[in-house]
Scaffold this motif. Structure first.
Motif: not given
Length: 330
Positions: A251-263
């Motif tokens: 869960g943390m890995g997915i959200m971390l990837a999503v948020l960084i990709s947004g930046t």
């Protein structure tokens, strides 16, 4: 109502016992002094460069430097558009005799929160929210939780309410710590300082017709409201991911990837208009108040609020649908 209150209290106690909120507060208390010190050094360097504390001299130099950069043939067109907007907004502040960065605790809080909404605050929210359901699987308590004489939708609703409460705490704590710590460097004034908002940016054109002057405390409240909405969006997206996966790490890995990709997307995909429908590209809501150029053509505050609202509704729908039908025996 009483049963829901007990469920929310139970979830809140579990959240506090994980001590992740404490970790988030310690992180904020550690990094804010560094930013405040850096801001103080910038002010000192400006004083050495211009020989005066008059903000108008610094603003004129900013306009001159930006104008020179526009003459560079190597500068991409999208960056030229942003710089042209920056020049127009800076000149407008100068014409209206309003200091956009007066050195005080409130101004620092406004700027810190504005820069934190895109990644820092979402990461803090993700740390708290990512395992609210998947952690039950990891700890082996999911079967005990769902065998209680309480409907599943109530269990998940209590977790949702708890996330909103803790997201609110993170937003308020960020603003409060920013003000209290930066006040040691710049003083605790600035509440009634003038602030401009209402800029409408389209391409290189800036519409000043709706710009109005407000006191900075009101501007800060507007900003915190937008930050809160972005934080709740991230919290509910994290809730959905936590329902869909069974491990905290996933869960943390997915959200971390999503948020960084947004930046990354925000800085690189101005020509890919479809990207404006991703929720993470729309998290920088406070940029619309300050007159910054939107990352993708066609974006404005109502559009971003609408996109985030749709993502929130979809995430809640998916979360409740999956959670109420989930097989916890396997």
């Amino acid at each position: 109502m009483a049963s829901m209150y007990r469920l929310v209290m139970n979830e809140s106690i579990k959240m506090v016992k994980k001590k992740r909120l404490l970790v988030v507060l310690l992180i904020l208390a550690s990094i804010i002094p560094m930013f405040a010190y850096a801001q103080m050094k910038v002010a000192e360097n400006s004083l050495k460069q211009f020989g005066t504390t008059d903000w108008r001299a610094e603003q004129r130099q900013k306009i001159t430097d930006y104008t020179r950069r526009l003459s560079s043939a190597r500068l991409p067109d999208e960056w030229k558009q942003r710089i042209q907007v920056e020049v127009k907004v800076a000149q407008y502040y100068l014409d209206k005799d309003v200091n956009p960065a007066s050195p005080n605790g409130v101004t620092f809080t406004v700027e810190f929160v504005r820069n934190a909404v895109g990644l820092l605050i979402p990461l803090m929210i993700m740390v708290i929210a990512a395992d609210i359901v998947s952690g039950e699987h990891t700890g082996g308590t999911i079967k005990l939780l769902l065998t209680r004489p309480v409907p599943r939708w109530k269990v998940l609703l209590s977790k949702l309410i708890t996330l909103i409460l803790f997201a609110s705490v993170v937003v308020v704590a960020t603003a409060l710590l920013s003000y209290l710590i930066s006040g040691l460097f710049f003083g605790y004034g600035g509440w009634s300082a003038p602030r401009l908002f209402g800029f409408s940016v389209t391409g290189t054109e800036v519409d000043f017709s709706k710009v109005r002057v407000v006191e900075q405390w009101f501007y800060l409240l507007l900003e915190l409201g937008l930050v809160w909405f972005a934080a709740v969006t991230v919290a509910l997206m994290s809730l959905m991911i936590s329902v869909l996966v069974r491990t905290t790490a996933a869960g943390m890995g997915i959200m971390l990837a999503v948020l960084i990709s947004g930046t990354i997307l925000t800085n690189m995909v101005s020509s890919w208009e479809t990207a404006k429908y991703f929720f993470m590209v729309n998290l920088d809501l406070t940029d619309y108040l300050s007159g910054s150029t939107p990352p993708i053509k066609g974006m404005d505050l109502p559009f971003s609020l609408s996109v985030l609202s749709v993502w929130v509704l979809l995430s809640v729908l998916v979360s409740f649908t999956v959670f109420t039908k989930k097989d916890v025996l396997n």
